[in-house]
Motif scaffolding. Structure first.
Motif, mmCIF file in Angstrom:
data_model
loop_
_atom_site.group_PDB
_atom_site.id
_atom_site.type_symbol
_atom_site.label_atom_id
_atom_site.label_comp_id
_atom_site.label_asym_id
_atom_site.label_seq_id
_atom_site.Cartn_x
_atom_site.Cartn_y
_atom_site.Cartn_z
ATOM 1 N N ARG A 171 0.841 -1.207 0.000
ATOM 2 C CA ARG A 171 0.000 0.000 0.000
ATOM 3 C C ARG A 171 0.872 1.250 0.000
ATOM 4 N NH1 ARG A 171 -4.563 -1.072 -2.001
ATOM 5 N NH2 ARG A 171 -5.075 1.068 -1.411
ATOM 6 N N ARG A 172 1.969 1.216 0.750
ATOM 7 C CA ARG A 172 2.860 2.369 0.788
ATOM 8 C C ARG A 172 3.474 2.621 -0.587
ATOM 9 N NH1 ARG A 172 5.791 0.706 4.534
ATOM 10 N NH2 ARG A 172 4.867 1.830 6.291
ATOM 11 N N LEU A 188 0.856 4.277 -3.005
ATOM 12 C CA LEU A 188 0.127 5.487 -2.622
ATOM 13 C C LEU A 188 0.382 6.632 -3.602
ATOM 14 C CD1 LEU A 188 0.324 5.852 1.260
ATOM 15 C CD2 LEU A 188 -1.696 5.562 -0.158
ATOM 16 N N ASP A 212 -4.269 3.122 4.036
ATOM 17 C CA ASP A 212 -3.582 4.256 3.433
ATOM 18 C C ASP A 212 -3.570 5.457 4.360
ATOM 19 O OD1 ASP A 212 -3.322 2.615 1.273
ATOM 20 O OD2 ASP A 212 -4.663 3.717 -0.047
#
Length: 419
Positions: A201-202, A205, A220
């Motif tokens: 997810r990082r 982003l 997030d």
């Protein structure tokens, strides 16, 4: 310690019927000293005393800093190393305040309400998989996949990973004191899966504003809070995601399963609900009181010697609020073992329950759990006019757990209209 009542949470009698096992303790007073899984604990069985414990700033949730060595050995062995217990449910202000402020933005009434059409589609899709006329496990085919799908989507867990998340989370959440190695392995697997989720997810982003319906909203948002404002470290991120996964899955699963059993075990209850569907919210609240999905709350530890329910509790001694007894306190509820939807509306003294907690640690996900339960039964009642237990109640199996109260399976017979 030898003269104290002994409570073994892996005892099959306790798993099957904690109410019968715990009822005699009430005669000893609202706060009772017991040996819980080998550890002396003050067990709170009175409603007013539970409110005092849950709301007092002199009661700490932080067992690492404020518990004695006995409690640490029984309840905290390896917890910090696994990286799953440094969440806000285990912390005190100001750390708790900081973490709660980050998470509560995702659980406002407006944002939760916006999820209803999506949750309804999930429920309808699951029911569409039921046989037209046959037997289905309501836990495995409906009560479990509904909340795990919802929280997995909100966290951004990929569909192909959800079975692993569920399997290892179940093992971690339901292991008892005799399964330390299994619990450690499951905790490691869950931690690794969550660390992988956070890394993906990082990496993905962007700068787009968050949208509550987007699958990565919770994850997030927490990552941004860490990376841009430096308020969350990696362990806190993993632990918070685990808290959201566990709280958003197991408790709602048990709420739906326990409610289904209460309705189906006495068919007159289901007929009454079908005749007055507007009472569904009252039914859900009575299930939350009468057979709560969580048996007991995280231990509290007095920061100083404290008078509680007529006894003196010393600083650092573990205190456990047990919802299974508190929710049936006859000082609070008339005929407390009876199923009486709407009792809160009929009597101000019986309004509310403590199943979602009280005070600083009141469950942020309570509106979402209530929404999922309401939608689940609205769709079941609509789509399944023929719904009945497929096994006698005494043959049903309950999940062994120190904290949770839920069925392992609930076989039901369904009849659905064709077309």
């Amino acid at each position: 310690m030898s003269d104290l009542p002994v409570l073994n949470t892996s005892d099959p009698d306790y798993t099957r019927d904690p109410y019968a096992v715990l009822a005699p303790l009430r005669e000893k007073g609202p706060v009772v000293r017991v040996v819980l899984d080998g550890l002396p604990v003050w067990l709170v069985v009175g409603h007013d005393e539970a409110v005092q414990v849950l709301s007092s700033p002199r009661m700490s949730n932080d067992g690492i800093r404020n518990s004695g060595p006995g409690a640490r050995a029984v309840f905290w062995t390896g917890a910090m190393q696994r990286g799953l217990q440094s969440h806000m449910g285990r912390l005190d202000p100001p750390d708790h305040t900081r973490l709660r402020r980050l998470v509560q933005q995702a659980f406002t009434p407006r944002r939760v309400a916006a999820l209803e059409p999506w949750i309804r589609r999930i429920a309808r899709d699951l029911i569409a998989g039921f046989p037209v006329n046959g037997e289905v496990d309501l836990i495995g085919s409906f009560a479990a996949p509904l909340p795990i799908t919802v929280i997995a989507e909100l966290l951004g867990i990929e569909p192909e990973e959800r079975a692993d998340f569920r399997r290892w989370a179940d093992l971690y959440l339901h292991s008892d004191e005799t399964q330390a190695e299994l619990m450690a392995e499951a905790g490691g697997k869950v931690g690794a899966l969550l660390a992988g989720l956070l890394a993906r997810r990082r990496a993905g982003l962007g700068d787009a504003p968050l949208d509550v319906a987007h699958e990565g909203t919770l994850t997030d948002g927490l990552i941004r809070a860490r990376d841009q404002e430096d308020r969350l470290d990696e362990r806190e991120l993993v632990s918070l995601c685990f808290l959201l996964l566990g709280a958003g899955y197991d408790t709602t699963l048990n709420l739906i399963g326990n409610a289904a059993l209460l309705l189906l075990s006495e068919p007159g209850r289901l007929r009454a609900l079908r005749a007055a569907p507007g009472t569904l919210a009252e039914v859900i609240e009575e299930v939350l009181r009468l057979d709560p999905p969580v048996k007991a709350v995280f231990l509290r530890y007095p920061l100083e010697d404290t008078e509680l329910g007529g006894v003196r509790v010393l600083a650092g001694e573990p205190v456990m609020v047990h919802f299974s007894v508190v929710s049936r306190d006859p000082r609070r509820y008339s005929d407390p073992d009876a199923y009486v939807p709407g009792r809160a509306a009929a009597s101000r003294t019986e309004a509310g329950h403590l199943t979602f907690g009280h005070g600083l640690h009141y469950c942020l996900g309570a509106p979402l759990a209530r929404l999922e339960a309401r939608v689940a039964f609205e769709e079941l009642l609509r789509a399944c006019p023929g719904l009945a237990l497929a096994e006698p109640v005494e043959k049903l199996r309950w999940q062994p757990s120190r904290l949770f109260r839920g069925l392992a399976a609930l076989p039901v017979h369904v009849e659905r209209p064709v077309g």
